[in-house]
Motif scaffolding. Structure first.
Motif, short mmCIF file in Angstrom:
data_model
loop_
_atom_site.label_atom_id
_atom_site.label_comp_id
_atom_site.label_asym_id
_atom_site.label_seq_id
_atom_site.Cartn_x
_atom_site.Cartn_y
_atom_site.Cartn_z
N ARG A 1 -16.41 -6.86 -0.60
CA ARG A 1 -17.28 -5.77 -1.05
C ARG A 1 -18.71 -6.28 -1.28
NH1 ARG A 1 -16.06 -0.93 -2.16
NH2 ARG A 1 -13.85 -1.35 -2.40
N ASP B 1 -8.42 2.49 11.07
CA ASP B 1 -8.77 1.33 10.25
C ASP B 1 -9.19 0.14 11.09
OD1 ASP B 1 -8.14 2.72 7.94
OD2 ASP B 1 -6.04 2.09 8.00
N ARG C 1 -12.25 4.50 1.87
CA ARG C 1 -10.83 4.57 2.22
C ARG C 1 -10.26 3.25 2.73
NH1 ARG C 1 -9.59 4.97 7.55
NH2 ARG C 1 -11.25 5.51 8.98
N THR C 2 -11.09 2.20 2.77
CA THR C 2 -10.63 0.90 3.25
C THR C 2 -10.48 -0.03 2.06
OG1 THR C 2 -11.86 1.24 5.31
CG2 THR C 2 -11.14 -1.01 4.82
N GLU C 3 -9.28 -0.59 1.92
CA GLU C 3 -9.06 -1.52 0.81
C GLU C 3 -9.66 -2.87 1.17
OE1 GLU C 3 -5.23 -1.73 -0.96
OE2 GLU C 3 -4.84 0.38 -0.51
N ASP D 1 0.86 -1.19 0.00
CA ASP D 1 0.00 0.00 0.00
C ASP D 1 0.89 1.23 0.00
OD1 ASP D 1 -1.90 1.98 0.40
OD2 ASP D 1 -2.85 1.01 2.11
N SER E 1 -11.39 -6.65 -0.57
CA SER E 1 -11.47 -7.51 -1.75
C SER E 1 -12.85 -7.41 -2.38
CB SER E 1 -11.19 -8.97 -1.35
OG SER E 1 -12.27 -9.45 -0.56
#
Length: 176
Positions: free
Chosen positions: A159, A106, A151-153, A57, A155
């Motif tokens: 999702r 996070d 803002r949160t990655e 990241d 998958s």
């Protein structure tokens, strides 16, 4: 005023206003600092735990030390006291462990819990942090908070799960 302290705090404010994370280019554009200056200040904040980097990241994220300061500065006791009757009512209705948690960067931070008396139950996690994506309660926050989700990655599978949670109105933790 000490310029380096002022600049470092400004970088933390930029990260906070950016939802807790930002790329170096975004930080330099907003701060007006040169890339080497911002990079050096951010590396110092990383070394001290106020900012963190994640493998794979490119963004800088608010770190655990700053999040702990924010938790202490917030009025968790008042929130706990205000919402405790709701927790008790939910516990009486379900007999299951119930939690009061808040997003903290996070992560999810557990403020309060009432633990089920059943033999097989979820243990209370008061005072603990878990990753946003690693818990049902974190996924609830993602489902109902678009800025947090942005803002949160996550998958593609997660999702879809979060979208299902938003439609359903609840999340289930399968303890995988």
């Amino acid at each position: 005023m000490i310029q380096s302290v002022s600049r470092a705090l400004h970088l933390l404010e930029i990260l906070a206003r950016s939802g807790g994370s930002a790329k170096l280019k975004e930080i330099t554009d907003i701060s007006g600092l040169t890339t080497p200056t911002a990079h050096n200040l951010l590396n110092t904040l990383v070394a001290l735990g106020y900012v963190k980097r994640r493998q794979g990241d490119v963004r800088y994220h608010l770190g655990d030390r700053i999040l702990n300061i924010a938790r202490v500065a917030g009025n968790d006791a008042e929130l706990r006291e205000t919402l405790r009757p709701k927790l008790e009512a939910l516990f009486e209705m379900t007999g299951e462990t119930v939690f009061l948690a808040v997003p903290s960067g996070d992560d999810i931070y557990f403020l309060d819990a009432i633990e089920s008396r059943k033999l097989l139950h979820v243990a209370a996690q008061t005072g603990q942090r878990v990753t946003m994506i690693g818990s049902a309660i974190g996924q609830l926050f993602l489902a109902y908070n678009p800025s947090l989700r942005a803002r949160t990655e996550i998958s593609q599978d997660l999702r879809r799960d979060v979208e299902d949670i938003a439609r359903r109105g609840y999340a289930i933790d399968h303890e995988k």
